[in-house]
Write an enzyme that holds these catalytic residues in place. Structure first.
Site, mmCIF file in Angstrom:
data_model
loop_
_atom_site.group_PDB
_atom_site.id
_atom_site.type_symbol
_atom_site.label_atom_id
_atom_site.label_comp_id
_atom_site.label_asym_id
_atom_site.label_seq_id
_atom_site.Cartn_x
_atom_site.Cartn_y
_atom_site.Cartn_z
ATOM 1 N N ASN A 145 33.441 -9.658 32.195
ATOM 2 C CA ASN A 145 33.980 -9.255 33.503
ATOM 3 C C ASN A 145 34.999 -10.275 34.010
ATOM 4 O OD1 ASN A 145 32.731 -6.690 34.713
ATOM 5 N ND2 ASN A 145 30.972 -7.723 33.773
ATOM 6 N N ARG A 156 16.574 -19.066 40.577
ATOM 7 C CA ARG A 156 17.587 -19.546 41.525
ATOM 8 C C ARG A 156 17.938 -20.985 41.183
ATOM 9 N NH1 ARG A 156 14.713 -22.475 45.894
ATOM 10 N NH2 ARG A 156 12.473 -22.224 45.555
ATOM 11 N N ASN A 209 29.271 -9.158 43.956
ATOM 12 C CA ASN A 209 28.594 -9.127 42.651
ATOM 13 C C ASN A 209 28.822 -7.775 42.004
ATOM 14 O OD1 ASN A 209 26.714 -9.945 40.579
ATOM 15 N ND2 ASN A 209 25.176 -8.651 41.556
ATOM 16 N N HIS A 254 26.717 -5.136 39.476
ATOM 17 C CA HIS A 254 25.366 -4.899 38.956
ATOM 18 C C HIS A 254 25.393 -3.641 38.085
ATOM 19 C CE1 HIS A 254 21.014 -4.982 38.855
ATOM 20 N NE2 HIS A 254 21.037 -3.677 39.030
ATOM 21 N N ASP A 294 23.719 -10.625 49.570
ATOM 22 C CA ASP A 294 22.913 -11.192 50.656
ATOM 23 C C ASP A 294 21.723 -11.902 50.030
ATOM 24 O OD1 ASP A 294 21.085 -9.248 49.960
ATOM 25 O OD2 ASP A 294 21.477 -7.967 51.700
HETATM 26 C C1 GRF Z 1 27.102 -7.286 33.366
HETATM 27 O O1 GRF Z 1 26.455 -6.165 32.824
HETATM 28 C C2 GRF Z 1 26.894 -7.373 34.848
HETATM 29 O O2 GRF Z 1 26.777 -6.128 35.465
HETATM 30 C C3 GRF Z 1 25.594 -8.104 34.932
HETATM 31 O O3 GRF Z 1 25.638 -9.046 33.884
HETATM 32 C C4 GRF Z 1 26.509 -8.585 32.853
HETATM 33 C C5 GRF Z 1 27.554 -9.648 32.649
HETATM 34 O O4 GRF Z 1 28.356 -9.455 31.538
HETATM 35 N N1 GRF Z 1 25.428 -8.653 36.258
HETATM 36 P P1 GRF Z 1 29.610 -10.417 31.282
HETATM 37 O O5 GRF Z 1 29.115 -11.850 31.202
HETATM 38 O O6 GRF Z 1 30.618 -10.211 32.370
HETATM 39 O O7 GRF Z 1 30.119 -9.960 29.943
#
Ligand code: GRF
Length: 196
Positions: free
Chosen positions: A16, A67, A111, A113, A145
């Site tokens: 990402n 955490r 974030n 998810h 949050d």
């Molecule tokens: C993704 O599936 C995201 O939704 C989740 O963790 C994964 C991260 O993948 N929170 P990357 O490290 O961005 O490849």
């Protein structure tokens, strides 16, 4: 206009992060990634950031699993502030965010998810969706949050669950959508001046 300064936090491979950095490089998002932080020393996201000449630091998480130790999260907040970050982007960051960061960046942490929240918060949401036998899932970008994946939803993308899907195949299909959704949301939030 100078680009919005982003701080990116991640624990994993960083796909990402790469999608966002590529969209910035193509001029699609008026932003700059000022710093990348990880709670995992050998996380791919740190290597990817360094390859691009972006400052990338490991912060030892301390003794908790879910955490950061408050002192460690405080150091994260200090580094993000010193780097001038205006928005914090969680990209595969696997820990809950607590007061040291929430208070340093109120309403300015987002974030992604891998489910259609509020369905399937928490870990390995695609496996939860498979086990539940639903026919569609997806991904959600939301504000962060103090809860577990409970913040206000900004945008979602749907992904079908196909007969015979494996967990890996489904997660890969969700990630394709994540890599479209996250840059698109950042473009919109920054372009419309929702964060400045
Ligand atoms: C993704 O599936 C995201 O939704 C989740 O963790 C994964 C991260 O993948 N929170 P990357 O490290 O961005 O490849």
């Amino acid at each position: 206009m100078p680009g919005l300064k982003l701080g990116v936090l991640g624990s994993g491979k960083g796909s990402n992060f790469r999608a966002i950095a590529d969209a910035i490089a193509r001029g699609e998002i008026n932003a700059e990634i000022a710093i990348v932080l990880s709670d995992v020393e050998d996380a791919g996201i740190l290597a990817l950031a360094r390859e691009r000449g972006i400052r990338a630091e490991f912060i030892a998480p301390g003794r908790f699993k879910t955490r950061m130790e408050p002192e460690a999260e405080g150091r994260m907040a200090a580094l993000l502030r010193e780097a001038g970050c205006q928005l914090i982007v969680l990209a595969g960051y696997m820990r809950m965010i607590k007061a040291p960061l929430l208070d340093a960046f109120p309403g300015r942490i987002i974030n992604i998810h891998p489910s259609l929240l509020p369905a399937f918060p928490g870990l390995e949401a695609w496996k939860q969706a498979l086990a539940a036998g639903v026919t569609r899932t997806g991904c959600t970008v939301h504000y962060v949050d103090a809860g577990m994946d409970t913040g206000a939803i900004i945008a979602q993308a749907e992904v079908p669950i196909l007969p015979g899907d494996s967990a890996e195949a489904l997660h890969a299909r969700i990630q394709v959508e994540e890599h479209r959704l996250y840059p698109a949301v950042l473009k919109r939030l920054i372009g419309q001046g929702i964060v400045k």
